[in-house]
Design a protein around this motif. Structure first.
Motif, mmCIF file in Angstrom:
data_model
loop_
_atom_site.group_PDB
_atom_site.id
_atom_site.type_symbol
_atom_site.label_atom_id
_atom_site.label_comp_id
_atom_site.label_asym_id
_atom_site.label_seq_id
_atom_site.Cartn_x
_atom_site.Cartn_y
_atom_site.Cartn_z
ATOM 1 N N ASN A 61 0.804 -1.224 0.000
ATOM 2 C CA ASN A 61 0.000 0.000 0.000
ATOM 3 C C ASN A 61 0.833 1.268 0.000
ATOM 4 O OD1 ASN A 61 -2.450 -1.336 -0.051
ATOM 5 N ND2 ASN A 61 -3.320 -0.135 1.609
ATOM 6 N N PHE A 62 2.088 1.165 0.426
ATOM 7 C CA PHE A 62 2.954 2.333 0.501
ATOM 8 C C PHE A 62 4.046 2.292 -0.566
ATOM 9 C CE2 PHE A 62 1.155 1.499 4.652
ATOM 10 C CZ PHE A 62 0.688 2.740 5.032
ATOM 11 N N THR A 63 3.890 1.409 -1.551
ATOM 12 C CA THR A 63 4.900 1.232 -2.591
ATOM 13 C C THR A 63 4.264 1.415 -3.962
ATOM 14 O OG1 THR A 63 6.104 -0.327 -1.184
ATOM 15 C CG2 THR A 63 6.619 -0.346 -3.538
ATOM 16 N N SER A 64 4.727 2.410 -4.709
ATOM 17 C CA SER A 64 4.153 2.667 -6.025
ATOM 18 C C SER A 64 5.073 3.583 -6.819
ATOM 19 C CB SER A 64 2.763 3.320 -5.908
ATOM 20 O OG SER A 64 2.869 4.604 -5.318
ATOM 21 N N GLY A 65 4.803 3.681 -8.102
ATOM 22 C CA GLY A 65 5.515 4.610 -8.972
ATOM 23 C C GLY A 65 4.588 5.025 -10.104
ATOM 24 N N SER A 66 4.589 6.310 -10.429
ATOM 25 C CA SER A 66 3.693 6.786 -11.486
ATOM 26 C C SER A 66 4.250 8.047 -12.133
ATOM 27 C CB SER A 66 2.290 7.069 -10.930
ATOM 28 O OG SER A 66 2.328 8.131 -9.987
ATOM 29 N N LEU A 67 3.812 8.283 -13.375
ATOM 30 C CA LEU A 67 4.138 9.508 -14.108
ATOM 31 C C LEU A 67 2.860 9.992 -14.778
ATOM 32 C CD1 LEU A 67 7.204 10.217 -16.368
ATOM 33 C CD2 LEU A 67 4.908 10.913 -17.073
#
Length: 203
Positions: A61-67
């Motif tokens: 839930n605390f791990t992500s990556g986005s652009l």
């Protein structure tokens, strides 16, 4: 105070319900001190995740990556928003884990700014079988907080988090891990964070 108690009650219901479901349909415990997944319980250090070659844990839930790139509204300037964040824990002893929650959000165009989260974490597990353990956690670090001047810009503020949860093994190295925490960021009031659809991956 009333709202805090209501949130605490809601968190207790979430964790209690999850515990009941997994107690009825979960793996159970074998005789001789080991669970059906082959994981040991009790005080032996050999029962910790180290003994099974999985000393690392990522909380999803605390791990992500986005652009994201484009306009937020018709008359807005075009902007690019890059976000990378993660929560990582590593086994230190048979009961303790240490790690960090880290994140950076870079916003360029239309008044660019960079938001930084960096919190050191400590986790105490009440069972050396981490995959089925209740745990308590605490952390100290910096969080991005909106400035009080009405500009909409952010600044870094010192804060802390205290909470806990319970892991339930699903399959392989994947666990269901509902958590409850209070979070204090700078001079803001204490916030309440319930992660009821949360998972972790051990490796």
């Amino acid at each position: 105070m009333r709202k805090f108690i209501q949130n605490l009650l809601a968190a207790s219901i979430v964790l209690g319900s999850a515990s009941t479901v997994f107690a009825q349909y979960g793996t159970g415990t074998r005789s001789g001190g080991s669970s059906s997944g082959g994981y040991y319980t009790g005080s032996s250090s050999y029962g910790s995740s180290v003994a099974y070659g999985t000393p690392n844990e990522i909380i999803t839930n605390f791990t992500s990556g986005s652009l994201l790139s484009g306009k937020q509204c018709k008359d807005c300037d075009s902007s690019t928003n890059i976000t990378i964040q993660g929560m990582y824990l590593r086994t230190i002893t048979a009961e303790w884990q240490g790690g960090a929650q880290a994140g950076i959000q870079s916003i360029s165009g239309g008044g660019g700014q960079t938001l930084l989260t960096l919190v050191g974490l400590g986790v105490y597990n009440f069972d050396t079988n981490f995959k089925e353990s209740f745990f308590a956690m605490g952390g100290l670090g910096i969080y991005p907080v909106i400035k009080d001047d009405g500009s909409g810009d952010y600044e870094s503020k010192f804060g802390f988090t205290i909470g806990g949860g319970k892991r339930f093994p699903l399959w392989g190295s994947v666990n269901y891990i509902p958590t409850v925490a209070i979070v204090k960021k700078g001079d803001l009031d204490i916030g309440f964070d319930i992660e009821f659809l949360n998972f972790s991956i051990m490796f």
